[in-house]
Design a protein around this motif. Structure first.
Motif, short mmCIF file in Angstrom:
data_model
loop_
_atom_site.label_atom_id
_atom_site.label_comp_id
_atom_site.label_asym_id
_atom_site.label_seq_id
_atom_site.Cartn_x
_atom_site.Cartn_y
_atom_site.Cartn_z
N GLU A 60 16.38 17.14 -29.19
CA GLU A 60 16.91 16.00 -29.12
C GLU A 60 18.39 15.77 -28.93
O GLU A 60 18.96 16.49 -29.75
N ASN A 61 18.83 15.29 -27.72
CA ASN A 61 20.37 15.24 -27.74
C ASN A 61 21.06 14.16 -28.15
O ASN A 61 20.52 12.90 -27.75
N ALA A 62 21.89 14.28 -29.10
CA ALA A 62 22.81 12.96 -29.35
C ALA A 62 23.73 12.75 -28.23
O ALA A 62 24.10 11.66 -28.00
N ASN A 63 24.15 13.70 -27.47
CA ASN A 63 25.09 13.41 -26.51
C ASN A 63 24.95 14.60 -25.50
O ASN A 63 24.72 15.76 -25.73
N SER A 64 24.84 14.18 -24.32
CA SER A 64 24.46 15.09 -23.32
C SER A 64 25.39 16.22 -23.09
O SER A 64 25.25 17.29 -22.81
#
Lengths: 172, 279
Positions: free
Chosen positions: B2-6
């Motif tokens: 799960e990416n909070a920020n790419s």
């Protein structure tokens, strides 16, 4: 990171770079801590370890040249800070640690890193990942052996090495 | 994954100031500092848009070690300062931090009312169940039978404070526990806490290796909570009342709207502000 499936070469490089750069930062931090608590022997070894890890990081950075490495959020790294697996945990340092302890800490880190790369090599079906993981494992094992030889120059700590005659628990 | 920020624009260590921490070797607060920088990096926060307000104590030294706006407030008063800041500058990401003594004893009343007000900010309490900076006295979260301090040679004989229960009862909108023994997991909790609107409380277990060396065992005792976050306060109450203090993760996510009063006036010059205080 032990039961890890690596999708491709850039992912393995990204994970390895994070692991190495965090290890550099941790050794730097430990060296600072040991200087503050006037433990110059341990500080010197941590500085040396920091420099060694920095050189290894540069090698992996060179290998990554021209590749788009994926961003992996911190919580997808499953190393546990509490014990010395792959990256030394913050709690690993003790203000009275001896050079023997310092090198033992680093040996544990290298051994677990070598085990990790061995597992990746074993589990992957991708030839380029296997080849890279094999190289990283061999390198970690070699450094581990070198650290073990270096540790032989230092005496095994006596029982009670952490007994402080001027302890910090002082309430008056 | 799960990416909070790419792709974070700043690395975690770019949120650190050049000041070297002076906590004891092995202190959990080093790891909390790392988790905070990782969370800020994942959220792609610009340092100039973040403020960290602290109280007094070992853990309250945090603002000095970060490259964001910082305010080292008076003992127990991190929350009122942070509340005022957030209300007047809602554009900022406001974090408050401190220890268990600062937050639950000296600042205990502020804690309850900050939960009640539900201003959009995140409060991180590094709980080591001891006053470390003053050399090891019992704090509100200390077990009643801890007898290592000369001030309480037979233990306090007083039930400890249960901060998560108090937070829920007082109206906190997000309640979680994390541990310095797992900085990457703690970073995830902090990301979720900062993103969640309203007052987010993160109970951060952070061992004091000097005055509570037995807390090194916490690393074997912490474990992920075997439950999903609930939005139901009654379910959360039961969960928190039966909690053994070692379950990690987000335990409650409320849906109360954050408190943000309308700003009635804007001041262009400091002298205008001073007018209001002239006797």
């Amino acid at each position: 990171m032990t039961a890890l499936r690596i999708a491709n070469k850039p992912e393995l490089l990204a994970r390895t770079l994070t692991m190495l750069s965090e290890t550099v930062e941790r050794y730097d931090l430990f060296a600072d801590q040991m200087e503050v608590v006037n433990n110059p022997q341990a500080a010197e070894i941590f500085r040396w370890l920091e420099q060694k890890q920095r050189e290894r990081t540069q090698v992996v950075q060179d290998l990554s040249e021209g590749l788009a490495l994926p961003h992996i959020p911190p919580w997808d790294y499953h190393w546990d800070d509490a014990i010395n697996i792959e990256v030394p945990g913050h709690a690993s340092a003790h203000y009275m640690m001896t050079p023997y302890h310092t090198l033992t800490l680093a040996i544990d880190v290298e051994q677990s890193a070598a085990d990790l790369f061995d597992n990746i090599e074993r589990d992957t079906e991708l030839p380029e990942v296997r080849k890279l993981a094999h190289g990283f494992a061999r390198e970690a094992n070699a450094f581990c052996d070198y650290l073990k030889q270096k540790r032989e120059h230092y005496p095994l700590p006596q029982a009670g090495w952490d007994e402080d005659e001027d302890p910090p628990q002082f309430l008056e | 994954m799960e990416n909070a920020n790419s792709c974070p624009s700043l690395k975690p260590n770019e949120y650190k100031s050049g000041t070297k921490p002076v906590w004891c070797p092995g202190c959990g607060d080093y790891s909390v500092l790392l988790s905070i920088t990782k969370a800020m990096s994942e959220l792609n926060l610009e340092p100039e848009n973040v403020a960290l307000v602290s109280g007094i104590g070992c853990s309250s030294r945090l603002p000095a070690y970060l490259n964001v706006y910082g305010f080292h407030a008076v003992h127990g008063r991190a929350l009122p300062v942070a509340t005022g800041l957030k209300v007047s500058r809602p554009d900022l990401t406001v974090l408050a931090a401190g220890g268990d003594g600062d937050g639950f004893s000296i600042g205990g009343n502020h804690f309850m009312h900050a939960c009640r007000r539900n201003v959009d900010m995140t409060y991180i309490v590094m709980d080591n169940q001891v006053y470390g900076m003053t050399k090891g006295q019992a704090s509100p979260t200390t077990d009643p039978d801890w007898d290592k301090s000369k001030l309480t040679p037979d233990g306090t004989k007083i039930n400890p404070y249960y901060p998560l229960v108090i937070a829920l009862a007082s109206g906190a909108n997000f309640i979680a526990r994390a541990s310095s023994t797992d900085p990457n997991g703690a970073a995830k909790v902090l990301v979720d806490a900062i993103r969640h609107p309203g007052f987010s409380f993160v109970h951060m277990l952070s061992p004091c290796v000097t005055f509570r060396p037995e807390q090194k065992e916490w690393k074997k005792m912490v474990r992920p909570a075997p439950v999903e976050p609930t939005t139901d306060a009654a379910v959360a109450a039961k969960r928190l009342m039966t909690d053994d203090n070692f379950f990690l993760g987000t335990l409650y996510k409320g849906n109360r709207p954050a408190y943000q009063p309308e700003l009635k006036s804007t001041v262009e010059h400091l002298s205008e502000l001073e007018q209001g205080f002239i006797l």
